[in-house]
Design a protein around this motif. Structure first.
Motif, PDB file in Angstrom:
ATOM      1  N   ALA A 284       0.818  -1.222   0.000  1.00 50.57           N
ATOM      2  CA  ALA A 284       0.000   0.000   0.000  1.00 50.57           C
ATOM      3  C   ALA A 284       0.852   1.272   0.000  1.00 50.57           C
ATOM      4  O   ALA A 284       1.871   1.343   0.682  1.00 50.57           O
ATOM      5  N   SER A 285       0.429   2.272  -0.781  1.00 49.92           N
ATOM      6  CA  SER A 285       1.097   3.579  -0.712  1.00 49.92           C
ATOM      7  C   SER A 285       0.629   4.321   0.530  1.00 49.92           C
ATOM      8  O   SER A 285       1.355   5.125   1.092  1.00 49.92           O
ATOM      9  N   ALA A 286      -0.612   4.055   0.943  1.00 46.64           N
ATOM     10  CA  ALA A 286      -1.144   4.736   2.128  1.00 46.64           C
ATOM     11  C   ALA A 286      -2.131   3.817   2.827  1.00 46.64           C
ATOM     12  O   ALA A 286      -2.699   2.905   2.217  1.00 46.64           O
ATOM     13  N   GLY A 337       8.152   5.392   3.110  1.00 43.33           N
ATOM     14  CA  GLY A 337       7.306   6.222   2.241  1.00 43.33           C
ATOM     15  C   GLY A 337       5.822   6.043   2.441  1.00 43.33           C
ATOM     16  O   GLY A 337       5.028   6.819   1.919  1.00 43.33           O
ATOM     17  N   GLN A 338       5.411   4.996   3.155  1.00 45.60           N
ATOM     18  CA  GLN A 338       3.965   4.788   3.325  1.00 45.60           C
ATOM     19  C   GLN A 338       3.392   5.840   4.282  1.00 45.60           C
ATOM     20  O   GLN A 338       3.994   6.124   5.308  1.00 45.60           O
ATOM     21  N   GLY A 416      -3.100  12.775   0.100  1.00 49.13           N
ATOM     22  CA  GLY A 416      -2.497  12.896  -1.239  1.00 49.13           C
ATOM     23  C   GLY A 416      -1.354  13.906  -1.240  1.00 49.13           C
ATOM     24  O   GLY A 416      -0.316  13.692  -1.868  1.00 49.13           O
ATOM     25  N   GLU A 417      -1.545  15.026  -0.534  1.00 53.95           N
ATOM     26  CA  GLU A 417      -0.481  16.035  -0.450  1.00 53.95           C
ATOM     27  C   GLU A 417       0.758  15.440   0.215  1.00 53.95           C
ATOM     28  O   GLU A 417       1.881  15.666  -0.220  1.00 53.95           O
ATOM     29  N   LEU A 418       0.539  14.664   1.295  1.00 54.24           N
ATOM     30  CA  LEU A 418       1.682  14.045   1.981  1.00 54.24           C
ATOM     31  C   LEU A 418       2.402  13.067   1.062  1.00 54.24           C
ATOM     32  O   LEU A 418       3.628  12.963   1.078  1.00 54.24           O
ATOM     33  N   LEU A 419       1.616  12.322   0.267  1.00 54.93           N
ATOM     34  CA  LEU A 419       2.247  11.336  -0.627  1.00 54.93           C
ATOM     35  C   LEU A 419       3.124  12.014  -1.679  1.00 54.93           C
ATOM     36  O   LEU A 419       4.100  11.434  -2.139  1.00 54.93           O
ATOM     37  N   LYS A 420       2.756  13.244  -2.035  1.00 55.26           N
ATOM     38  CA  LYS A 420       3.575  13.966  -3.027  1.00 55.26           C
ATOM     39  C   LYS A 420       4.973  14.244  -2.492  1.00 55.26           C
ATOM     40  O   LYS A 420       5.914  14.400  -3.253  1.00 55.26           O
ATOM     41  N   THR A 421       5.083  14.335  -1.156  1.00 57.26           N
ATOM     42  CA  THR A 421       6.394  14.628  -0.573  1.00 57.26           C
ATOM     43  C   THR A 421       7.167  13.354  -0.260  1.00 57.26           C
ATOM     44  O   THR A 421       8.213  13.376   0.359  1.00 57.26           O
ATOM     45  N   SER A 424       9.707   7.252  -2.023  1.00 55.66           N
ATOM     46  CA  SER A 424       9.519   5.867  -2.473  1.00 55.66           C
ATOM     47  C   SER A 424       8.076   5.464  -2.262  1.00 55.66           C
ATOM     48  O   SER A 424       7.309   6.204  -1.678  1.00 55.66           O
ATOM     49  N   CYS A 425       7.724   4.258  -2.646  1.00 52.69           N
ATOM     50  CA  CYS A 425       6.411   3.653  -2.532  1.00 52.69           C
ATOM     51  C   CYS A 425       5.441   4.148  -3.586  1.00 52.69           C
ATOM     52  O   CYS A 425       5.277   5.293  -3.828  1.00 52.69           O
TER      53      CYS A 425
END
Ligand SMILES: Cc1cc2nc3c(=O)[nH]c(=O)nc-3n(C[C@H](O)[C@H](O)[C@H](O)COP(=O)(O)O)c2cc1C
Length: 425
Positions: A284-286, A337-338, A416-421, A424-425
């Protein structure tokens, strides 16, 4: 069960059906949208008219139903397909037949529906339906793939089940309740103009939802009032925004149709939930831990027998242990990165929520924690609405009372904003 009455009030939805037997379900969709407050217009292709009555569609939508011959009405001063395409804020094609799919994906405009689809510059929800062999045909698959590349199209893939041709397989139209949910989710974005957001494409979201059940003995259980609604809606909104979504859930009190399109794993106890989440976590990415895990369990896993009522006080006095902190455990073992969102259901005034929420987030180490009150009328467990505070590193954001679909968008924006930063993942 109504989805989100506020989001659909006064919104203009054009519902079209083409010639699939699933058109017999379109009146249910129209009725649901009208009851939720939407203004609905209906359109049938000549084949759809063979399968569902224009009178039913007109009666349920409280407006005449448009048919192919209306396009050629000499009293019209503007082409009907242009008028309808411009009137609609959202178009829904349910069912979408192989023929109409072929016309649309190849830019053919023969007939009222085909020409309205080409003229439509607003989002279109497309719920395909056909026999399994037809659906698997390479030509149909190619058309479906090219449709998905069109901006503004929200594809609702068919589900598997028993088809009208007596075959078990893919091809069933999405349930009308699922389509209504998708419509409400789109309108819950609270933007002036409806738009299609695929910002979660290519990401995998793992969600937990609902309560857990802990056995006391062979008959009795410990649980809580969570219905699973917030977690399921978060999962569905993420799916509409393009994510691959997995849902690990305890017993839910939501329509079965709301689970369509999700990779679901039902569980009962916290231990089963933990195992399922650990098994799925690495991909999972998140992760959104929305489930309300019970706080206590019996150290013996629950008695295999059922003691009489008179023995219960003694049973409740001993043999219990606090539940391990599932969220903390998931944070500790997450891959690089998760991003992890947790939920905390609390009671009390806002300053209590903030103080206890802050402590909880520090203890659990998740990136975001949605602290939501469950002791206020009309929000929280089992309700359509939620409010609270979203806490993160340097973040203390008030989430005003709004539908759970709108809260889901809010949380996915933040995650989603956090995932942009994330690298990896
Ligand atoms: C009883 C019946 C059921 C049908 N069901 C489907 C279906 O589920 N999906 C489909 O793509 N075509 C189905 N068809 C075939 C279509 O109706 C046919 O391809 C027609 O040309 C579709 O035209 P339209 O897309 O303009 O409505 C069915 C036909 C009949 C007679």
């Amino acid at each position: 069960m109504r989805t989100d009455v506020g989001a659909l009030k006064g919104r203009r939805v054009l519902v079209a059906a083409s010639g699939s037997i699933a058109a017999v379900k379109t009146p249910l969709l129209v009725s649901g949208l009208v009851q939720a407050g939407a203004e609905v217009r209906c359109l049938l292709t000549p084949s759809a008219e063979q399968l569902v009555s224009p009178v039913a569609m007109a009666t349920l939508s409280r407006h005449r139903c448009y048919r192919d011959q209306d396009q050629w009405d000499p009293s019209r001063s503007r082409p009907l397909h242009i008028e309808l395409a411009e009137w609609a804020e959202l178009m829904v094609v349910a069912p979408l037949s192989a023929t109409t799919l072929g016309r649309w994906s190849q830019g053919l405009a023969d007939g009222l529906l085909a020409s309205t689809l080409l003229a439509c510059e607003r989002p279109v929800l497309a719920a395909v339906a056909m026999n399994t062999a037809m659906w698997r045909h390479p030509a149909v698959q190619a058309n479906w793939e090219s449709l998905q590349r069109l901006p503004g199209v929200i594809p609702l893939s068919p589900t598997a089940g028993l088809l009208a041709c007596d075959r078990l397989g893919d091809g069933r139209m999405a349930d009308p309740l699922q389509i209504e949910l998708a419509v409400a989710a789109l309108f819950s974005r609270q933007e002036a103009e409806l738009s299609v957001d695929r910002s979660w494409s290519g990401r995998r979201l793992l969600v937990s939802a609902g309560p857990t059940l802990e056995a006391i003995d062979a008959a009795r259980l410990i649980s809580n009032r969570s219905s699973g609604r917030m977690g399921v809606l978060l999962a569905q909104v993420a799916r509409l925004r393009g994510a691959d979504v997995e849902l690990v859930h305890g017993p839910l009190q939501v329509p079965q149709a709301w689970l369509e399109g999700l990779d679901c794993e039902p569980v009962e106890s916290a231990e089963q939930m933990q195992q399922a989440l650990h098994r799925r976590q690495d991909q999972a990415s998140a992760l959104a831990m929305v489930a309300a895990v019970a706080d206590l369990r019996r150290s013996d896993g629950g008695l295999p027998s059922k003691p009489p009522k008179s023995g219960l006080p003694q049973l409740f006095e001993q043999g219990w242990e606090p539940m391990p902190d599932l969220l903390r455990g998931l944070v500790d073992r997450r891959p690089a990165g998760q991003r992890i969102l947790g939920f905390a259901a609390l009671t009390g005034a806002d300053h209590d929520l903030l103080m206890r929420g802050g402590q909880k987030r520090a203890g659990k180490g998740c990136d975001l924690l949605m602290v939501n009150p469950i002791d206020r009328a009309g929000e929280g467990f089992g309700e359509n609405q939620a409010s609270g505070w979203l806490l993160g590193d340097g973040l203390q954001q008030r989430v005003p009372l709004k539908s759970k679909l709108a809260v889901a968008h809010h949380l996915l924006d933040a995650l989603g904003e956090l995932l942009k930063t994330t690298t990896s993942c």
